[in-house]
Design an enzyme around this catalytic site. Structure first.
Site, PDB file in Angstrom:
ATOM      1  N   LYS A  36       0.857  -1.182   0.000  1.00 41.28           N
ATOM      2  CA  LYS A  36       0.000   0.000   0.000  1.00 41.28           C
ATOM      3  C   LYS A  36       0.894   1.233   0.000  1.00 41.28           C
ATOM      4  O   LYS A  36       1.788   1.352   0.822  1.00 41.28           O
ATOM      5  CB  LYS A  36      -0.915   0.004   1.222  1.00 41.28           C
ATOM      6  CG  LYS A  36      -1.855   1.195   1.279  1.00 41.28           C
ATOM      7  CD  LYS A  36      -2.907   1.101   2.371  1.00 41.28           C
ATOM      8  CE  LYS A  36      -2.326   1.024   3.737  1.00 41.28           C
ATOM      9  NZ  LYS A  36      -3.318   1.074   4.806  1.00 41.28           N
ATOM     10  N   CYS A  41      -7.902   8.020  -2.945  1.00 38.33           N
ATOM     11  CA  CYS A  41      -8.601   7.080  -3.830  1.00 38.33           C
ATOM     12  C   CYS A  41      -9.908   7.671  -4.366  1.00 38.33           C
ATOM     13  O   CYS A  41     -10.539   7.078  -5.218  1.00 38.33           O
ATOM     14  CB  CYS A  41      -8.885   5.762  -3.107  1.00 38.33           C
ATOM     15  SG  CYS A  41     -10.177   5.843  -1.844  1.00 38.33           S
TER      16      CYS A  41
END
Length: 112
Positions: free
Chosen positions: A58, A78
């Protein structure tokens, strides 16, 4: 920024769906509500991070800031957070659905 930092910045593109509609109506007291435009933007279900540090599980970046009211603030990258611009963890579901590895931007209060 150092030259090494500048060299590592890449352009990331994403696909967005845009729709525009007009809303209006009547207030409870019977007065008319002037119609106004409502714009809805949502990110499509595809990878947001196609190339940056794909070897990491990540991608999370941290920035130290001298003057912050909280010791840590996470900002969404995101575009799926229900509390946008703050991160609510929606990237976890996005990453599972798309195989992406996008994570939040963390602003950390610098220790005095």
């Amino acid at each position: 920024m150092s030259m090494a930092t500048v060299a590592s910045i890449s352009t990331v593109s994403a696909s967005f769906c845009y729709s525009k509609s007009r809303i209006g109506g009547v207030k409870p007291n019977g007065a008319a509500v002037r119609p106004r435009s409502l714009v809805v933007v949502r990110a499509e279900a595809q990878a947001i991070n196609p190339e940056i540090r794909k070897n990491e599980e990540k991608v999370v970046d941290s920035v130290l800031v001298a003057e912050l009211s909280k010791p840590l603030t996470a900002y969404c990258r995101c575009w799926r957070s229900g509390t946008f611009p703050l991160c609510d963890g929606s990237h976890v579901k996005h990453n599972k659905a798309t195989g992406d590895n996008v994570g939040p931007l963390l602003l950390k209060k610098q220790k005095e």
